[in-house]
Design an enzyme around this catalytic site. Structure first.
Site, PDB file in Angstrom:
ATOM      1  N   HIS A 167       0.853  -1.196   0.000  1.00  0.00           N
ATOM      2  CA  HIS A 167       0.000   0.000   0.000  1.00  0.00           C
ATOM      3  C   HIS A 167       0.883   1.239   0.000  1.00  0.00           C
ATOM      4  O   HIS A 167       1.876   1.310   0.724  1.00  0.00           O
ATOM      5  CB  HIS A 167      -0.900  -0.001   1.236  1.00  0.00           C
ATOM      6  CG  HIS A 167      -1.681   1.271   1.402  1.00  0.00           C
ATOM      7  ND1 HIS A 167      -1.492   2.137   2.456  1.00  0.00           N
ATOM      8  CD2 HIS A 167      -2.655   1.821   0.634  1.00  0.00           C
ATOM      9  CE1 HIS A 167      -2.312   3.166   2.334  1.00  0.00           C
ATOM     10  NE2 HIS A 167      -3.022   3.000   1.242  1.00  0.00           N
ATOM     11  N   SER A 168       0.539   2.217  -0.832  1.00  0.00           N
ATOM     12  CA  SER A 168       1.279   3.468  -0.922  1.00  0.00           C
ATOM     13  C   SER A 168       2.741   3.166  -1.284  1.00  0.00           C
ATOM     14  O   SER A 168       3.006   2.446  -2.238  1.00  0.00           O
ATOM     15  CB  SER A 168       1.148   4.241   0.395  1.00  0.00           C
ATOM     16  OG  SER A 168       1.728   5.516   0.301  1.00  0.00           O
ATOM     17  N   MET A 169       3.700   3.689  -0.528  1.00  0.00           N
ATOM     18  CA  MET A 169       5.106   3.459  -0.837  1.00  0.00           C
ATOM     19  C   MET A 169       5.507   2.000  -0.643  1.00  0.00           C
ATOM     20  O   MET A 169       6.553   1.566  -1.139  1.00  0.00           O
ATOM     21  CB  MET A 169       5.988   4.357   0.026  1.00  0.00           C
ATOM     22  CG  MET A 169       5.811   5.836  -0.240  1.00  0.00           C
ATOM     23  SD  MET A 169       6.163   6.313  -1.950  1.00  0.00           S
ATOM     24  CE  MET A 169       7.924   6.047  -2.016  1.00  0.00           C
ATOM     25  N   ILE A 193      -1.378  -1.055  -4.158  1.00  0.00           N
ATOM     26  CA  ILE A 193      -2.618  -0.330  -3.865  1.00  0.00           C
ATOM     27  C   ILE A 193      -2.282   1.148  -3.691  1.00  0.00           C
ATOM     28  O   ILE A 193      -1.543   1.510  -2.770  1.00  0.00           O
ATOM     29  CB  ILE A 193      -3.294  -0.879  -2.596  1.00  0.00           C
ATOM     30  CG1 ILE A 193      -3.595  -2.368  -2.741  1.00  0.00           C
ATOM     31  CG2 ILE A 193      -4.574  -0.110  -2.287  1.00  0.00           C
ATOM     32  CD1 ILE A 193      -4.129  -3.011  -1.474  1.00  0.00           C
ATOM     33  N   THR A 195      -0.278   3.229  -5.219  1.00  0.00           N
ATOM     34  CA  THR A 195       1.171   3.400  -5.131  1.00  0.00           C
ATOM     35  C   THR A 195       1.683   4.281  -6.263  1.00  0.00           C
ATOM     36  O   THR A 195       1.364   4.024  -7.426  1.00  0.00           O
ATOM     37  CB  THR A 195       1.867   2.032  -5.204  1.00  0.00           C
ATOM     38  OG1 THR A 195       1.446   1.221  -4.109  1.00  0.00           O
ATOM     39  CG2 THR A 195       3.373   2.188  -5.164  1.00  0.00           C
TER      40      THR A 195
END
Length: 1001
Positions: A167-169, A193, A195
């Site tokens: 998720h994200s980074m 997700i 990212t």
């Protein structure tokens, strides 16, 4: 020139208002949160997996998720049999965010125990580090992730490839470990997700930029990369093609790395942190937005993407579909990438459909046949048995398209068929013995909270040419108690295609695409040309007229031909619904792409109970809000560019000694010459790209209107920040001095001694702050330097302001008494009124005596008689009289300080665990503090020759910020440090030259 200046002022004001208007309407296109919360079966529990790397990473941890068990579980001592999944949190993310994903997986395994499939969810604790702001974390986290993958692989008796969900980074971290051949062999698939995969949201330090560039470079050598060509059109088919197949036949690929399935997802318009265009990658196999994923069909914000129940069910459904059970009872993920890809398409792009099948139909059924072009048939109370209706394929040649919609029919029901009919001699009715299912051509359209719509758009000519024996389409409605039926619309496609162009940015008002549709119309297609940039926004109005029922439903599908996986659906149920229908593209159109042949497509699936008026207009509110969301990262570069031009103007306009003109806070800031730099850089960029002599500038293929709006906003921001800093100098100088006195716990006499040392020996304080940067971090050193500089300017300003107020008071006394201007009494009164003023004028050098003499008459008129003062006190304000110059330097120093905040926060957090992290701004901090200390020690600025060279250098620095620093924001550290250095070098060299010249003479 006056006209141009007035136009420039109006442009700056309009840009500032536009940017603020965009901020106020940033939620204009955002839909309400429709995600359902995910609940756990039992109490969430996390079992820590301890391994050797824990000593190297004391603040990190690896955990196994389970629920309900009171006895603690140790994965190292337990036989693990599930398919392993690792959740990688992102920026400031917690390892506990895995709860929703893992809980849905546990529930799904419990609902289908006969399959024996289950998943083992692991999660990583990164101590909630701000990895999106400080790139030094990324290498540290990447190393720990590799250790985790090796450890989890060792927990299973047989090789068991893992699936990474980031998720994200965390998604970027998961992608980056593919560059390690040893680790990539343990990875089956990666799901990211929300990212930012190929480019960071904000590139604030060199370590983050290097991490992205190294990952991109290594993946380019070992994995298939795809770029849209001039003929790419992902809207040609109903579902997305695997991106890797577009160039796989032309490249010699690494089969091992290409076998890893990469899936990326984006949250849509609710995610205001990561723009939709950043969530895809050229190395992906599949991309999907949550608003277009079947059984999700909604937009997720950045945080809800990890707990949205609809989304969690789709991800786990895919993972279960690619898992398989071994003979020993353990579960692994399939290594067949082609099969996994087909399953991913079914879950993330288009609902899986059954293979084309044949059915036999009893001939004694009650058959019906319709020959009309438009049919709306309903059964309010449902049906007691199957209802069969035939629709003839033999139509006039111009009626090539057929749109049909079934109402309230389950998605797994086969309701549309093609068949060859026979005639019943007894009843005279046509019937079919057997029929071929056409369900694979049916689209399941999301429809807000209502039942999904099942719609098929068929080409009658293709059907007749492909199946020459077919004479009819068969609609079979199943029995049930709910209202059911179908809508049919047969039409000439030329009548249902609306070709429009994106209005110019200066165009206003609505434009009518079609005045009124026909009753019973189901489908329209709008082809939009010239919609090529993310900031452009088209507002489409679909106004219902002559409705047979008060409620209606319209589903809109947006497809961008050059952006695979960015389909978007929107449902309208009322004319005043919010948010309205706003059309925009997620990424800029590639160069040389032909939008005339492949325009943006907008499919309108109308409710046939109404007629509609369709119109459109340029949405300024949404366009401005998208400018803020997409391009706010450009603001630091434009702000620094403005300050450099202001600094150049201030160096060129020294104030006359004793005239108090330097007290005006707006000197140098009310300018428009920096706009020349914007246009000049656009031209210079083309020259650089053609000549290939300098480093390639940042590739920003956007309209110049964006740069002008951002730059004019930066001009306004510079004026406001300068005024705010002047206010702080006037109001809070003594307050900061008292605060510093309390923090250091010095006595009043001790503080006076320290202040005297600081003001008379700035170079000494500079050495102290540099030592702080070397021993601690650059951010702390910059903060101390800023406070020192602020106090020094504030003290000088306070004394100079007293002179100014005394002179104003003398003028008021003079005006009140009415004494003649040239009389001797007037001068005596003025001398008495300013008896305590300080002589602020700098000591002129040999070369600027002429300029001082030119203003001598004005000095005699304005400057009052000064008493004798202490010489040291008099020298304090030499060079500080040009306060606007020092305010600009303070703002540049403040910009450096703000850019160093992420690294400073990382340094503070790392002290708890004794970890040494790299300081990306150390060298620029040393150069900046050294230059400022030298300038204050020399009582700069002084009126010296050679400023034209300095002006050229400042212009070059300003242009460089716009060419190389709008995306790579961290490069501004080098630009600002370079500007400080060239000013200090100029002051030193010119003074040395003047001292050496008389000796040589």
């Amino acid at each position: 020139m006056i006209v141009f200046r007035n136009c420039a002022v109006l442009l700056v004001i309009a840009s500032i208002c536009s940017f603020l208007y965009g901020i106020a309407h940033i939620h204009l296109e955002v839909e309400p949160n429709a995600c359902r919360m995910t609940y756990m079966f039992g109490e969430p529990r996390f079992a820590r997996v301890r391994f050797n790397a824990n000593k190297l990473f004391p603040n990190y941890g690896l955990y196994y998720y389970y629920e309900g068990m009171r006895q603690p579980l140790d994965p190292l001592k337990t036989r693990m049999t599930g398919a392993p999944v690792i959740f990688v949190p992102g920026n400031a993310g917690s390892y506990k965010q895995v709860r929703s994903l893992a809980s849905v997986a546990l529930r799904k395994a419990g609902e289908h125990p006969h399959t024996g499939k289950h998943l083992d969810y692991y999660t990583i604790d990164y101590d909630e580090e701000l990895s999106a702001l400080y790139g030094g974390y990324m290498y540290h986290q990447q190393s720990f992730l590799k250790h985790c993958i090796r450890t989890i692989a060792s927990l299973y008796s047989q090789p068991s490839p893992v699936v990474l969900i980031g998720h994200s980074m965390g998604g970027k971290l998961a992608q980056s470990v593919l560059t390690d051949a040893e680790i990539s062999q343990h990875i089956n698939a990666i799901i990211s997700i929300s990212t930012p995969l190929d480019h960071p949201v904000l590139n604030l330090d060199a370590h983050l930029g290097r991490f992205y560039s190294e990952t991109h470079e290594q993946l380019s050598r070992t994995r298939t990369a795809t770029q849209p060509s001039i003929m790419t059109n992902v809207c040609q088919s109903l579902h997305q093609k695997p991106l890797s197949e577009q160039s796989m036949t032309n490249q010699d690929l690494s089969a091992k790395l290409d076998n890893v399935l990469l899936i990326s997802t984006g949250g849509g318009n609710r995610d205001l942190l990561v723009q939709a265009g950043l969530t895809t990658s050229q190395f992906n196999d599949l991309h999907a937005m949550t608003s277009a994923i079947p059984r999700v069909s909604l937009s997720c914000d950045h945080l809800s993407a990890v707990w949205c129940l609809q989304f969690m069910q789709v991800i786990n459904g895919f993972l279960f579909s690619i898992s398989q059970r071994r003979d020993d009872g353990s579960v692994v993920f399939s290594n067949n990438k082609h099969r996994n890809m087909q399953s991913a398409l079914g879950h993330f792009v288009k609902s899986p459909t059954r293979q084309q099948s044949f059915i036999k139909i009893p001939t004694h059924n009650n058959w019906h046949e319709e020959r009309s072009l438009v049919i709306n048939k309903f059964f309010t109370n449902g049906l007691k048995s199957h209802y069969y209706e035939l629709i003839g394929l033999g139509r006039q040649p111009r009626y090539k398209k057929l749109a049909i919609e079934a109402l309230n029919i389950d998605g797994d029901e086969n309701w549309l068929f093609g068949c060859e009919s026979y005639r019943n001699i007894e009843t005279g009715q046509n019937y079919c013995h057997k029929a071929t299912s056409l369900t694979h051509l049916v689209q399941r359209l999301p429809n807000a909270d209502q039942d999904p719509r099942s719609v098929a758009i068929l080409d009658l000519h293709n059907l007749r040419n492909t199946y020459e024996k077919w004479t009819h389409l068969l609609v079979r409605l199943p029995p049930g108690s709910q209202r059911t039926g179908y809508n049919l619309d047969i039409y000439d496609p030329k009548d249902r295609i609306l070709d429009i162009r994106m209005p110019r940015w200066y165009a206003s008002g609505r434009r009518v695409a079609i005045n009124e549709t026909l009753q019973g119309t189901i489908h329209y297609r709008m082809r939009i040309a010239d919609l090529v940039e993310p900031y452009q926004s088209l507002r489409v109005y679909i106004d219902p007229q002559n409705c047979l029922q008060p409620k209606y439903r319209i589903t809109v599908r947006l497809c961008v031909p050059w952006a695979a996986g960015f389909e978007r659906y929107h449902t309208l149920t009322s004319p005043d619904q919010k948010p309205g229908l706003y059309i925009n593209v997620p990424v800029v159109m590639p160069r040389h792409y032909n939008t005339t042949l492949n325009p943006v497509l907008l499919d309108l699936y109308l409710d046939p109970i109404c007629r509609y008026r369709i119109s459109y207009e340029n949405s300024y509110a949404d366009a401005l809000s998208r400018i803020v969301l997409e391009f706010y990262g450009w603001m630091p570069a434009h702000f620094v560019c403005v300050l450099l031009i202001v600094l150049r103007n201030q160096l060129d306009k020294f104030q006359v000694a004793g005239s108090f003109q330097s007290l005006k806070p707006y000197i140098g800031y009310l300018q428009y010459t920096s706009l020349y730099v914007v246009t000049g850089c656009r031209l210079f960029k083309k020259l650089v790209l053609n000549m290939k002599m300098l480093p390639i500038p940042e590739q920003l293929d956007y309209s110049i209107n964006i740069s002008i709006i951002i730059h004019c906003t930066a001009i306004g921001l510079s004026v406001m920040t300068a005024l705010a800093l002047w206010f702080c100098l006037t109001t809070y100088g003594n307050a900061i001095h008292r605060l510093a006195l309390r923090l250091t716990r010095l006595s009043s006499s001790g503080s006076n001694i320290m202040l005297s040392i600081m003001t008379h020996l700035p170079i000494t304080y500079g050495i102290l702050t540099i030592s702080v940067a070397l021993g601690a971090c650059s951010g702390l050193a910059l903060f101390l330097a800023f406070v020192f500089y602020f106090l020094m300017v504030s003290n000088a300003y306070k004394d100079y302001l007293e002179d100014y107020l005394w002179q104003k008071a003398a003028n008021l006394v003079h005006m009140a008494t009415g004494i003649g201007k040239n009389s001797k009494t007037t001068k005596e009164n003025q001398s008495t009124a300013v008896a305590n003023a300080i002589d602020q004028s700098p000591v002129p050098s040999d070369d600027d005596e002429q300029s001082q003499n030119q203003g001598q008459d004005e000095q005699h008129e304005q400057k009052p008689l000064q008493p004798n003062k202490d010489k040291a006190e008099e020298e304090l304000c030499v060079g500080l009289q040009n306060f606007s110059f020092h305010v600009t330097l303070l703002l540049l120093l403040l910009t450096l300080l703000l850019l160093s905040v992420p690294a400073s926060l990382a340094w503070l957090r790392s002290r708890r665990h004794g970890i040494i992290l790299p300081d990306p701004a150390l060298h620029t901090t040393i150069v900046s503090i050294s230059s400022i200390s030298l300038l204050l020690q020399l009582r700069s600025p002084q009126k010296l020759p050679g400023y034209w060279i300095l002006s050229v250098l400042l212009y070059l620095c300003a242009g460089t910020t716009l060419l190389y620093c709008q995306i790579a924001i961290y490069r501004l550290n080098y630009i600002i440090a370079g500007a400080f250095a060239v000013i200090a070098i100029h002051q030193v060299l010119q003074r040395l030259y003047h001292k050496l010249r008389p000796a040589a003479t």
